[in-house]
Design an enzyme around this catalytic site. Structure first.
Site, short mmCIF file in Angstrom:
data_model
loop_
_atom_site.label_atom_id
_atom_site.label_comp_id
_atom_site.label_asym_id
_atom_site.label_seq_id
_atom_site.Cartn_x
_atom_site.Cartn_y
_atom_site.Cartn_z
N GLY A 259 0.88 -1.16 0.00
CA GLY A 259 0.00 0.00 0.00
C GLY A 259 0.91 1.21 0.00
N CYS A 260 0.36 2.36 -0.37
CA CYS A 260 1.17 3.57 -0.38
C CYS A 260 1.46 3.99 1.06
CB CYS A 260 0.42 4.65 -1.14
SG CYS A 260 1.38 6.11 -1.46
N GLN A 261 0.51 3.70 1.96
CA GLN A 261 0.61 4.20 3.34
C GLN A 261 1.16 3.17 4.31
OE1 GLN A 261 -0.34 7.21 4.73
NE2 GLN A 261 -1.27 8.24 3.02
N SER B 212 -5.38 3.23 0.50
CA SER B 212 -4.10 2.66 0.09
C SER B 212 -3.24 2.19 1.25
CB SER B 212 -3.33 3.70 -0.74
OG SER B 212 -2.18 3.11 -1.28
#
Lengths: 408, 142
Positions: free
Chosen positions: B50-52, B118
């Site tokens: 995920g981006c986060q 995300s």
């Protein structure tokens, strides 16, 4: 320096600041991502659509004349705001990213050959990395990186040695979107110019925090976005020195950028229209001008001073929390503070803050190489604007304290 | 207990919490108590980026039952991962493929499974179903 309005009056200009988020008063500290818009901007754009909508530079009719005049007046406002020499040096684009891509393409086509070097810094936003990488791939040129210290200060000695006879352009950020560092761009430009190398300055995080004088900086390009300086989305500025812009080929073809079109040969319009193909975002440009006027009327130095005092408060408050790590402690920085509380994951902290009504950015802030430099997967960024209050900064500090208690 | 009974059980557990803070504190506890994840499975093959936040998901399939072990670098994400493992692990491929997941919404965590968040959780759920589909077709062809 006094702001021309009280903080209560200022906050009344920004209706969104009275939002309730999850039942709590919104504390908006994500101004580095985008800034909120004052009524002065919202109203002018609404008024435009109500009374003065027509295509610019196209018609001989009443409305077209009026909107064209206002569009060109917006250009003049932007020129004056950054102290460019002439209005033909102000190109309206879709924003910082679009501006950098335009320069990377046009400049690259004109000047960059195989084996040449492009010099950027290690603290760039992806928008000032990827377009140059794409250029390097197209031309088989090399991307070189200026390193920076743990405090977030560019290594100017290293910069000097990285300037070679193959360097074609230097592209650095005015202000780091993560560290808040204000880079010595005037010095950087002067050094590059001694070698005859032009410099692009990414002003996305610089324009909203005080005075920007492109004539004083002597940079060849300065780019910024409207939405980060209290203006609308989808509008930005590419400032370029006229001599430079005249040398560059246009990067998009279409209406209004041409002088004469036949199927055999097209000649291009003069600056700034050569770089404004198609129907431009004229409502955005006029909205941006309203935002710039708003800041000027408030007092740009006073805005910067207020932000500095809020930054000092936030830095002192957060530093007093056990185990906090602050990223970016340069002596000269703007009201952006990036940090991690102990070993707590930025997303965990951000989610708890959100429930308290506090908006911050978490993650890599589109600066993955910078995060890698510090060996972290991301952090929390609070970015403060002049319309924030001491109480809001306190709420952030209290929120982070609460987070650290929850995750011990 | 079948998948829906476990979902109802989770909904009941969360019903006692008065506010979001208590819910999050519970998720943090769940995250802490999530079983150990074998370090040797922390590879790109099992990573859901995920981006986060990051999630690792490792499946094993024995006697017609899928067992999942999972991990995340963020603690609240880990808590939700623990809930998904509780619902999906120890099930047959068919149970997972046919499952209708409603507990996330009922306990007020829907925003954590939105595509814009995300954090790897939505992708994790999709990945669990994909593993189940793969094992199911393996069963049918053997």
């Amino acid at each position: 320096m006094q702001l021309a309005k009280s903080i209560e009056e200022i906050r009344a200009d920004f209706p969104i600041l009275s939002t309730m988020a999850h039942g709590k008063p919104l504390v908006y500290l994500d101004n580095g991502a985008t800034t909120q818009k004052p009524l002065q901007v919202i109203n002018v754009m609404e008024e435009l659509y109500r009374t003065t909508n027509a295509n610019v530079h196209r018609g001989v009719h009443y409305l077209s004349d009026r909107v064209s005049e206002r569009y060109e007046a917006a250009r003049e406002t932007a020129r004056a705001f950054i102290n460019a020499r002439s209005r033909e040096e102000i190109i309206f684009t879709a924003g910082t990213t679009a501006s950098i891509n335009a320069v990377a393409f046009s400049f690259g086509e004109r000047y960059v050959r195989e084996g040449d070097e492009i010099l950027i810094s290690g603290m760039e936003h992806h928008a000032n990395i990827v377009p140059w990488q794409m250029l390097c791939e197209r031309k088989r040129a090399k991307l070189k990186i200026i390193p920076f210290s743990d405090e977030g200060v560019l290594d100017i000695e290293a910069y000097r040695t990285l300037l070679t006879e193959r360097t074609r352009i230097v592209a650095v950020t005015h202000v780091s979107n993560v560290l808040g560092t204000v880079n010595p761009v005037k010095e950087i430009v002067a050094e590059a110019h001694r070698h005859g190398i032009p410099v692009l300055v990414d002003g996305a995080q610089g324009i909203q925090h005080g005075l920007v004088d492109v004539t004083d900086l002597d940079c060849d390009f300065y780019v910024f976005s409207g939405h980060k300086v209290y203006g609308p989305n989808g509008i930005g500025v590419l400032y370029g020195k006229a001599d430079m812009l005249n040398e560059l080929p246009p990067y998009q073809g279409g209406g209004d950028m041409v002088a004469n079109v036949t199927f055999e040969k097209t000649t291009y319009n003069v600056l700034p229209f050569k770089f404004e193909a198609g129907t431009t975002n004229f409502t955005g440009a006029i909205g941006l001008a309203a935002a710039l006027d708003y800041l000027s009327a408030l007092g740009r130095e006073a805005v910067a001073q207020r932000e500095q005092s809020l930054l000092a408060l936030a830095t002192a408050g957060l530093s007093a929390i056990d185990g906090i790590r602050i990223y970016g402690t340069a002596p000269h920085k703007v009201s952006v503070i990036s940090f991690l509380p102990g070993t707590i994951h930025q997303l965990d902290a951000g989610m708890i803050l959100d429930k308290m009504g506090i908006a911050v950015r978490t993650g890599t802030h589109c600066a993955q190489p910078l995060m890698e430099r510090y060996g972290i997967t991301g952090n929390i960024r609070a970015s403060i604007a002049f319309y924030n209050t001491e109480d809001e900064v306190e709420a952030l500090v209290k929120g982070i304290r609460r987070v650290t208690e929850m995750f011990v | 207990m079948n998948i829906n009974e476990i979902q109802d059980q989770i909904i009941e557990e969360f019903a006692v919490f008065g506010d979001w803070m208590e819910r999050y504190e519970y998720l943090i506890d769940l995250g802490r108590s999530l079983g150990p994840f074998d370090e040797k499975h922390k590879t790109p093959e099992y990573l859901i980026e995920g981006c986060q936040s990051k999630v690792w998901l490792y499946p094993s399939f024995e006697n017609g039952i899928i067992t999942f072990s999972a991990e995340s670098d963020a603690l609240i994400t880990r808590g939700i991962v623990a809930l998904l493992v509780r619902v999906f692990s120890g099930r047959t491929p068919a149970e997972i493929v046919d499952a209708n997941i409603y507990f996330i919404e009922k306990i007020g965590l829907r925003e954590n499974l939105s595509p814009t968040r995300s954090n790897g959780l939505l992708a994790m759920m999709k990945q669990m179903r994909l593993y189940a589909l793969a094992y199911k077709s393996k069963q049918e062809h053997s």
